[in-house]
Design an enzyme around this catalytic site. Sequence first.
Site, PDB file in Angstrom:
ATOM      1  N   ARG A   1      34.408  -1.467   9.306  1.00 17.21           N
ATOM      2  CA  ARG A   1      34.030  -0.346  10.156  1.00 17.21           C
ATOM      3  C   ARG A   1      34.170   0.988   9.440  1.00 17.21           C
ATOM      4  O   ARG A   1      33.302   1.866   9.559  1.00 17.21           O
ATOM      5  CB  ARG A   1      34.863  -0.365  11.437  1.00 17.21           C
ATOM      6  CG  ARG A   1      34.575   0.767  12.422  1.00 17.21           C
ATOM      7  CD  ARG A   1      33.109   1.085  12.627  1.00 17.21           C
ATOM      8  NE  ARG A   1      32.291  -0.083  12.900  1.00 17.21           N
ATOM      9  CZ  ARG A   1      30.982  -0.126  12.703  1.00 17.21           C
ATOM     10  NH1 ARG A   1      30.334   0.919  12.214  1.00 17.21           N
ATOM     11  NH2 ARG A   1      30.301  -1.210  12.983  1.00 17.21           N
TER      12      ARG A   1
ATOM     13  N   LYS B   1      27.171  38.570   8.639  1.00 15.41           N
ATOM     14  CA  LYS B   1      26.457  38.220   9.856  1.00 15.41           C
ATOM     15  C   LYS B   1      26.540  39.371  10.850  1.00 15.41           C
ATOM     16  O   LYS B   1      27.194  40.391  10.601  1.00 15.41           O
ATOM     17  CB  LYS B   1      27.018  36.919  10.431  1.00 15.41           C
ATOM     18  CG  LYS B   1      26.770  35.723   9.490  1.00 15.41           C
ATOM     19  CD  LYS B   1      27.321  34.441  10.041  1.00 15.41           C
ATOM     20  CE  LYS B   1      26.540  33.918  11.224  1.00 15.41           C
ATOM     21  NZ  LYS B   1      25.172  33.501  10.842  1.00 15.41           N
TER      22      LYS B   1
ATOM     23  N   GLU C   1      22.527  39.053   7.125  1.00 17.34           N
ATOM     24  CA  GLU C   1      21.686  38.527   8.204  1.00 17.34           C
ATOM     25  C   GLU C   1      20.992  39.673   8.927  1.00 17.34           C
ATOM     26  O   GLU C   1      21.624  40.681   9.264  1.00 17.34           O
ATOM     27  CB  GLU C   1      22.551  37.738   9.195  1.00 17.34           C
ATOM     28  CG  GLU C   1      21.804  37.218  10.408  1.00 17.34           C
ATOM     29  CD  GLU C   1      22.748  36.591  11.421  1.00 17.34           C
ATOM     30  OE1 GLU C   1      22.855  35.360  11.420  1.00 17.34           O
ATOM     31  OE2 GLU C   1      23.377  37.339  12.192  1.00 17.34           O
TER      32      GLU C   1
ATOM     33  N   ASP D   1      16.948  35.689  10.731  1.00 17.16           N
ATOM     34  CA  ASP D   1      17.467  34.843  11.807  1.00 17.16           C
ATOM     35  C   ASP D   1      16.522  34.791  13.002  1.00 17.16           C
ATOM     36  O   ASP D   1      16.216  35.820  13.616  1.00 17.16           O
ATOM     37  CB  ASP D   1      18.841  35.363  12.253  1.00 17.16           C
ATOM     38  CG  ASP D   1      19.536  34.408  13.198  1.00 17.16           C
ATOM     39  OD1 ASP D   1      19.482  33.188  12.953  1.00 17.16           O
ATOM     40  OD2 ASP D   1      20.131  34.878  14.188  1.00 17.16           O
TER      41      ASP D   1
ATOM     42  N   LYS E   1      28.001  24.250   9.137  1.00 21.39           N
ATOM     43  CA  LYS E   1      28.179  23.536  10.409  1.00 21.39           C
ATOM     44  C   LYS E   1      28.396  22.050  10.117  1.00 21.39           C
ATOM     45  O   LYS E   1      27.508  21.221  10.287  1.00 21.39           O
ATOM     46  CB  LYS E   1      26.973  23.761  11.317  1.00 21.39           C
ATOM     47  CG  LYS E   1      26.821  25.219  11.753  1.00 21.39           C
ATOM     48  CD  LYS E   1      25.592  25.421  12.615  1.00 21.39           C
ATOM     49  CE  LYS E   1      25.448  26.887  13.018  1.00 21.39           C
ATOM     50  NZ  LYS E   1      24.217  27.125  13.816  1.00 21.39           N
TER      51      LYS E   1
END
Length: 285
Positions: A105, A172, A203, A224, A140
């Site tokens: 597994r 950002k 950004e 973006d 992410k």
Amino acid sequence: MNKVIPPLPKILVAQAVENALLEDLGSVGDLTSDSTIPADLAITTHIVSRQAGCLAGTDILVSVMAQLSSEVTVDAHMPDSSIIKPGDHIATLSGPARPILSGERVALNFLGHLSGIATATRNIVDLVDDLPVRVTCTRKTTPGLRAFEKYAVRCGGGFNHRFGLYDGILLKDNHIAAVGGDIGTAIESARAGAGHMIKIEVEVDTLAQLEKALPHNPDIILLDNMGLEELRQAVAMTGKQAILEASGGITAATARGIAETGVDVLSLGWLTHSSPCLDLGLDIL
């Protein structure tokens, strides 16, 4: 687009595998295998693909079995980045039954997850392969698995964005808002504190923000959630002054149209956080 993908460091693979095995075996071990299978029973098994896709994670399979028993042999038939189809034999495992089944597994979890990411990446890469654009992932990622998930993206023909907060500056919207909303001030502050090998990305959400950023010469500009016409205008405004990265909601249905606007990079967070697992199984002969 066939690249030679260097393997992950063995020490990194071994540590991740050890943690996964400890999670599964706990302090007692495999109660099922140990209570039902004779210690001297030997078996031969195959890792078999049940779906078409792109393979990633074979070194992890080898490490799983090596940590459980030196008597298990793993014969990998296909290297990472291989395109596989249903019924393909990925690897053959031979040796004591108990360690093979105890590690099944953990090995399949890694193989399926990473091959799923590689497959999703390959699907996007193939859609834009004739265009001068790179497909990249983002930060992410699953905590603790970033190096592996980014490796899987590379196996699928993609490239990696920064690995962490430590290897690149990305200003950002919240960073810019925190210093009063002035993009130029944010870029110049970042440049003053950055080492000579660190690139600066900013950004922008609008063409007006792009216009304000350009005089400050960022290395990369993240566009973006812009529409196709905005992206085309952004490319025209920027020329070759900066690398342009399109981000936000890019899918298989939209990737080619976005790439055709002339941007340099497509970044897709879902490659690592939402790609479905590729169905692989272990079958005893």
